[in-house]
Design an enzyme around this catalytic site. Structure first.
Site, mmCIF file in Angstrom:
data_model
loop_
_atom_site.group_PDB
_atom_site.id
_atom_site.type_symbol
_atom_site.label_atom_id
_atom_site.label_comp_id
_atom_site.label_asym_id
_atom_site.label_seq_id
_atom_site.Cartn_x
_atom_site.Cartn_y
_atom_site.Cartn_z
ATOM 1 N N ASN A 23 0.807 -1.224 0.000
ATOM 2 C CA ASN A 23 0.000 0.000 0.000
ATOM 3 C C ASN A 23 0.839 1.273 0.000
ATOM 4 O O ASN A 23 0.308 2.357 -0.205
ATOM 5 C CB ASN A 23 -0.964 0.006 1.191
ATOM 6 N N CYS A 115 -16.831 -3.815 -5.655
ATOM 7 C CA CYS A 115 -15.745 -4.465 -4.934
ATOM 8 C C CYS A 115 -16.360 -5.321 -3.844
ATOM 9 O O CYS A 115 -17.354 -4.950 -3.241
ATOM 10 C CB CYS A 115 -14.847 -3.400 -4.348
#
Ligand code: UD1
Length: 417
Positions: A23, A115
């Site tokens: 990330n 998602c």
């Protein structure tokens, strides 16, 4: 489709080196779009998601080279289109929006699809770009954004904390005319890592790591070499692996100070944890006591470790209350853990877990990245053979998972078909 066959019940012992943070790496790579020179990133994990970002950046015209964990980006942007086919594979593709707009005055980025862990809109990203002066239209499934005369510094107040929208705004404001004040931003270590890299490229940023970031825009950004911070979610996952198997793991190349919220709770459950500057040792001490958690933006308990912690609580002594406040519908792992005999009741964003002495092997299916690793953890703690299917999710976020855990005694094997 590959599956993981896990023969559990072995306490994991040994040492694991933590990889660079996925990330952090993804926004840092997107920052390659704003330099006039060369951005060289070290400690970039080799994952499906970082590979997808390489493809996306190449699609925009950058020369992207990878040599082991070093990724170098240079060259000019020749194409400002991020097409659906690339974006649908990875939601973080939205991170090219700010850089393309800031440096090239336009961007056309496909809207990410639905998602599994909630609707995850991109409205905050769009609003931040509009606040910096961009004209944004949504048409044909694309975000079409223009700033023909460049972006202009502004006060951008985020109505809720978003990691990705903060990153987009931070990169965009670095090249905007004038000063920006970004208010109610995310304070995750990955944000600070991005800010440090942008500063090395010539940006003028202060306040990162707090909830207000000040950015004085500059005309251009240049060369930099930057090391990606260690992956706190990978480290947290392995810390839980040590405890759930009754083992003893030392994690090197980690940054325990990014994991305080997890380590405090794990100590409450009875674990012995010794944390150094860049390593930590996690030792199970017999029975794991149940504990409650609530996920929150940093420095709160990370939503990306909620599923793994739940797996641990399935085998704890007592009942645990797990509240998910960051994402809606992030309990996809619950039906799968239940298939292994876990006792979990979900009511809205709260899961009540009643610990049991043992789980039983069952075929289970991975649904998203962190949900899948929670099933791996449960399987590692369970006598007998558990098969986890759809493990492609794992390859998005865990580098060399079988190798790293295998070296510590885990019996796991990837099987095709
Ligand atoms: C990042 C991480 C992800 C982590 C999450 C929260 C990356 C690549 N991914 O995701 O692993 O789980 O932070 O720590 O770094 N939201 C909106 N509108 C927006 C953007 C977000 O409503 O425009 C909502 C989301 O639906 C969610 C919340 O804000 O409920 C937080 O999301 P956000 O922090 O943006 O997560 P990501 O940056 O997508």
């Amino acid at each position: 489709m590959d599956r993981l066959k896990i023969d559990g019940g072995v306490p994991l012992t040994g040492e694991i080196a933590i990889s660079g943070a996925k990330n952090a790496a993804l926004p840092l790579m997107a920052a390659g779009l704003v330099t006039d020179g060369t951005l060289r990133l070290t400690n970039v994990p080799d994952l499906v998601d970082t590979r997808s970002m390489e493809v996306l950046l190449s699609n925009h015209g950058l020369a992207v080279e990878r040599d082991d964990d070093v990724v170098t980006m240079s060259g000019d942007v020749t194409n400002v289109d991020a097409p659906y086919d690339l974006v649908r594979k990875m939601r973080a593709s939205i991170l090219v929006l700010g850089p393309l707009l800031a440096r090239h005055g336009q961007a056309r980025v496909s809207l990410p699809g639905g998602c599994a862990i909630g609707t995850r809109p991109v409205d905050l990203h769009i609003r931040a770009m509009q606040a910096l002066g961009a004209i944004v239209e949504l048409a044909d499934g694309y975000i079409q954004a223009r700033a023909p005369d460049g972006l202009t510094g502004a006060r951008v107040v985020f109505p809720m904390v978003s990691v990705g929208a903060t990153e987009n705004a931070l990169i965009a404001a670095s090249l905007a005319k004038g000063t920006s004040e970004l208010v109610n931003v995310a304070r995750e270590p990955e944000i600070s890592d991005l800010a440090e890299c942008l500063i090395a490229m010539g940006a003028r940023i202060s306040g990162h790591g707090t909830d207000t970031i000040i950015v004085e825009g500059v005309d251009r950004l240049g060369d930099a070499t930057h090391a990606v911070i260690p992956d706190r979610i990978e480290a947290g996952t392995f810390a839980i692996a040590a405890l759930i198997t009754g083992g003893d793991l030392t994690l090197t190349r980690a940054q325990p100070r990014h994991l305080d919220s997890l380590l405090d709770i794990l100590r409450d459950t009875g674990a012995s944890i010794t944390a150094g500057e860049d390593n930590m040792r996690v030792v199970a001490n017999g029975v794991t006591k149940a504990a409650d958690i609530t996920t929150d933006p940093f420095p709160g308990f990370p939503t990306d470790l909620q599923a793994q912690f739940m797996a641990l609580m399935c085998l704890a002594d007592g009942s645990s209350r797990i509240s998910e406040t960051v994402f809606e519908n992030r309990f996809m792992h619950v039906p799968e853990l239940t298939r292994m005999g876990a006792d979990i009741q979900v009511d809205g964003g709260v899961a009540m877990v009643r610990g049991r002495p043992a789980l039983t092997p069952a075929p289970v299916m991975a649904t998203d990245l962190r949900a899948s690793v929670s099933l791996v953890l449960a399987a590692l703690a369970t006598e007998g053979t558990t098969e986890v299917s759809r493990i492609y999710h794992l390859d998005r976020g865990y580098a060399d998972l079988e190798l790293k855990l295998g070296q510590c005694g885990a019996r796991m094997e990837r099987v095709g078909g």
